[in-house]
Design a protein around this motif. Structure first.
Motif, PDB file in Angstrom:
ATOM      1  N   THR A 355      43.816 -66.981 -23.136  1.00  0.00           N
ATOM      2  CA  THR A 355      42.967 -65.890 -22.653  1.00  0.00           C
ATOM      3  C   THR A 355      43.796 -64.805 -21.981  1.00  0.00           C
ATOM      4  OG1 THR A 355      41.114 -67.427 -22.363  1.00  0.00           O
ATOM      5  CG2 THR A 355      41.015 -65.342 -21.152  1.00  0.00           C
ATOM      6  N   ASP A 358      45.559 -62.675 -24.561  1.00  0.00           N
ATOM      7  CA  ASP A 358      44.625 -61.762 -25.224  1.00  0.00           C
ATOM      8  C   ASP A 358      44.279 -60.585 -24.319  1.00  0.00           C
ATOM      9  OD1 ASP A 358      42.933 -60.735 -27.143  1.00  0.00           O
ATOM     10  OD2 ASP A 358      41.567 -62.449 -27.177  1.00  0.00           O
ATOM     11  N   SER A 376      41.295 -68.252 -26.909  1.00  0.00           N
ATOM     12  CA  SER A 376      40.982 -67.116 -26.059  1.00  0.00           C
ATOM     13  C   SER A 376      39.482 -67.041 -25.779  1.00  0.00           C
ATOM     14  CB  SER A 376      41.444 -65.815 -26.709  1.00  0.00           C
ATOM     15  OG  SER A 376      40.978 -64.695 -25.980  1.00  0.00           O
ATOM     16  N   PRO A 379      36.466 -62.932 -26.377  1.00  0.00           N
ATOM     17  CA  PRO A 379      35.195 -62.576 -27.019  1.00  0.00           C
ATOM     18  C   PRO A 379      33.988 -62.822 -26.119  1.00  0.00           C
ATOM     19  CG  PRO A 379      36.620 -63.665 -28.591  1.00  0.00           C
ATOM     20  CD  PRO A 379      37.303 -63.786 -27.261  1.00  0.00           C
ATOM     21  N   ARG A 382      33.574 -60.176 -23.611  1.00  0.00           N
ATOM     22  CA  ARG A 382      33.041 -58.937 -24.171  1.00  0.00           C
ATOM     23  C   ARG A 382      31.577 -59.063 -24.572  1.00  0.00           C
ATOM     24  NH1 ARG A 382      38.343 -58.250 -27.974  1.00  0.00           N
ATOM     25  NH2 ARG A 382      39.693 -57.216 -26.443  1.00  0.00           N
ATOM     26  N   GLU A 384      30.535 -61.130 -26.866  1.00  0.00           N
ATOM     27  CA  GLU A 384      30.491 -61.440 -28.288  1.00  0.00           C
ATOM     28  C   GLU A 384      30.437 -62.959 -28.500  1.00  0.00           C
ATOM     29  OE1 GLU A 384      34.119 -59.734 -29.602  1.00  0.00           O
ATOM     30  OE2 GLU A 384      33.549 -57.671 -29.101  1.00  0.00           O
ATOM     31  N   LYS A 385      30.157 -63.359 -29.714  1.00  0.00           N
ATOM     32  CA  LYS A 385      30.155 -64.774 -30.052  1.00  0.00           C
ATOM     33  C   LYS A 385      31.555 -65.334 -29.883  1.00  0.00           C
ATOM     34  CE  LYS A 385      28.884 -68.084 -33.659  1.00  0.00           C
ATOM     35  NZ  LYS A 385      28.326 -68.266 -35.030  1.00  0.00           N
ATOM     36  N   CYS A 386      31.662 -66.458 -29.225  1.00  0.00           N
ATOM     37  CA  CYS A 386      32.969 -67.066 -28.953  1.00  0.00           C
ATOM     38  C   CYS A 386      32.899 -68.555 -29.266  1.00  0.00           C
ATOM     39  CB  CYS A 386      33.358 -66.845 -27.489  1.00  0.00           C
ATOM     40  SG  CYS A 386      34.969 -67.523 -27.031  1.00  0.00           S
TER      41      CYS A 386
END
Length: 484
Positions: A355, A358, A376, A379, A382, A384-386
């Motif tokens: 992480t 990134d 990381s 996502p 942010r 977003e899908k992780c």
């Protein structure tokens, strides 16, 4: 207000690690107890709080290898506590960040050998233990003890409280000299006086607490005088009496009730002390009027492993149970457009380095392509899908040498010496009070298949699914065979 010269393209990174802090030793993760962690709770609530974060080897040195490198024990090859080992880290987070323009600083515990080896840190203030072990081979570096001796305090911890024991009492010196306070003050000095303002920094503030000795400052000992907290006992835990003569450092109980009461009191006193010192650090580092107030900064908070704290009549770490293997893990930030919330994917200490890379625009090492290594969480930051991993493998040699695997809500545990198995639904039963290995035998083949595949190339483990024996909600013989 004067602006920092720091480029906004790369954030400062502050990694705060505690030692032996269990997941629920953060009130935000388990409200309703007497535990007080208001500042850490607010940080977790305002950031990304990872609710299913685990250490893949719940003991100091292997866990710290994973923290430094992002590599799983299966890769870095240390599966239990073994001090004094030279290690050439194939990946080092501070070394990599240093090559990418960061100033790197360690304050506190690293527990890698030899003590003054840099592992990529530009500068280190090293303290492995509150005990002054200057005449030993493995832990003769203690910058805290050295500083206190300069002030006329010859031995900073002469209480006789063991660094692995259950005994507890208040710290007998002024609070400013306590290791948690001292480390925090060094971190404040670094950020406010010694860092290079033209470069982003990576600061690793590595606390010893709440690892024993259980000696919080008097004010924090007093806060928990009537805490009312008790261990969790599974219905698979043995019904045995306390045995006189049980050593203070023994990991297997039962233990005396008044001893447990003091043990919890000292442990949570140390946790609340950390909470208040984190408040002090953040205020001094980024408070009103600070030239750093507008710098993008990420704070990651986690622990190397947890503490059984009497749960199921067990103590210390190294075990696969939630109290030992499940750790707090949250990420918060300043001056960055990221999304707060809870993340319930399977997370491990390996994900810290991935992480950070990134966040800092550093390419992920090719080794991280394996599902075992770091993933990381950017996502998720942010919004977003992780996806981190479908299943998580952990293990430790030592007391009850074991392997464990988590998939979905279920945790599978295998003890090598006795071939015993346990199975828990850790989402519905986070205290692991009921073992499903006997009542849900249909679930075991899937775990046995994946565990056999995981261990197929290991010469130090002998896993044969045909020899496995479900505990069936009874006490594991690996702990209590002599007393059942």
């Amino acid at each position: 207000m004067p602006q920092s010269k720091l480029s906004k393209s790369k954030p400062n990174i502050i990694l705060v690690t505690t030692d032996q802090q269990r997941w629920d030793a953060l009130n935000y993760n388990r409200p309703g107890t007497a535990l007080r962690t208001p500042f850490l709770d607010a940080m977790a609530a305002g950031g990304l709080n990872c609710t299913r974060a685990y250490t893949t080897c719940p003991v100091c040195i292997p866990a710290r290898r994973s923290l430094l490198s992002g590599l799983h024990p299966q890769t870095h090859k240390l599966y239990g506590y073994q001090d004094g080992l030279d290690w050439e880290a194939p990946i080092s987070c501070p070394e990599t960040l240093g090559r990418n323009g960061y100033q790197t600083q360690l304050i506190g515990k690293l527990h890698l050998h030899p003590q003054r080896k840099s592992y990529g840190y530009d500068h280190q203030i090293r303290v492995e233990s509150p005990n002054d072990r200057g005449d030993t081979i493995l832990q003769n570096v203690n910058d805290w003890a050295k500083d206190l001796k300069r002030r006329g305090i010859e031995h900073p911890n002469h209480s006789g409280i063991d660094s692995n024991g259950r005994a507890a009492r208040p710290w007998d010196l002024e609070e400013q000299y306590h290791l948690t306070s001292w480390l925090t003050d060094r971190a404040v000095e670094y950020v406010t006086e010694y860092r290079d303002p033209t470069r982003p920094f990576f600061l690793h503030l590595s606390h010893w607490a709440p690892h024993p000795p259980l000696i919080p400052p008097q004010a924090y000992w007093d806060q928990y005088a009537n805490h009312g907290m008790t261990p969790a006992y599974g219905d698979w835990a043995p019904d045995l009496p306390w045995r006189p003569g049980t050593a203070d450092t023994n990991a297997i109980g039962p233990f005396r009730e008044d001893e447990i009461e003091d043990m919890i009191r000292g442990y949570y006193g140390l946790v609340t002390h950390i909470d208040h010192r984190m408040n002090h650090f953040m205020s001094r580092a980024f408070g009103y009027g600070s030239p750093r107030a507008h710098e993008p900064t990420v704070i990651i908070y986690t622990s190397d492993h947890g503490e059984m704290l009497g749960d199921h009549h067990l103590y210390r770490k190294s075990l696969p149970y939630e109290a030992s293997a499940h750790v707090p893990f949250f990420i918060c930030w300043r001056n960055m457009d990221l999304k707060p919330g809870a993340f319930d994917g399977l997370v491990s200490l390996e994900d810290v380095t991935a992480t950070i890379f990134d966040l800092c625009g550093v390419a992920q090492p090719e080794q991280y392509n394996s599902e075992l290594e770091g993933r990381s969480l950017v996502p998720a930051l942010r919004g977003e899908k992780c996806h981190t991993r479908d299943r998580l493998f952990g293990e430790c040699t030592g007391v009850g040498t074991h392997n464990y695997m988590i998939e979905g809500p279920l945790k599978y545990i295998w003890f090598e010496r006795t071939q015993e198995e346990q199975l828990f639904n850790v989402l519905d039963d986070p205290d692991e009070t009921h073992d499903l290995s006997g009542s849900h035998k249909d679930l075991l083949p899937n775990f046995r298949k994946h565990m056999a595949d995981y261990l197929k190339d290991r010469s130090d483990r002998h896993y044969d699914p045909s020899q496995c024996v479900p505990c069936n909600n009874q006490p594991p013989k690996v702990f209590w065979e002599k007393h059942l």
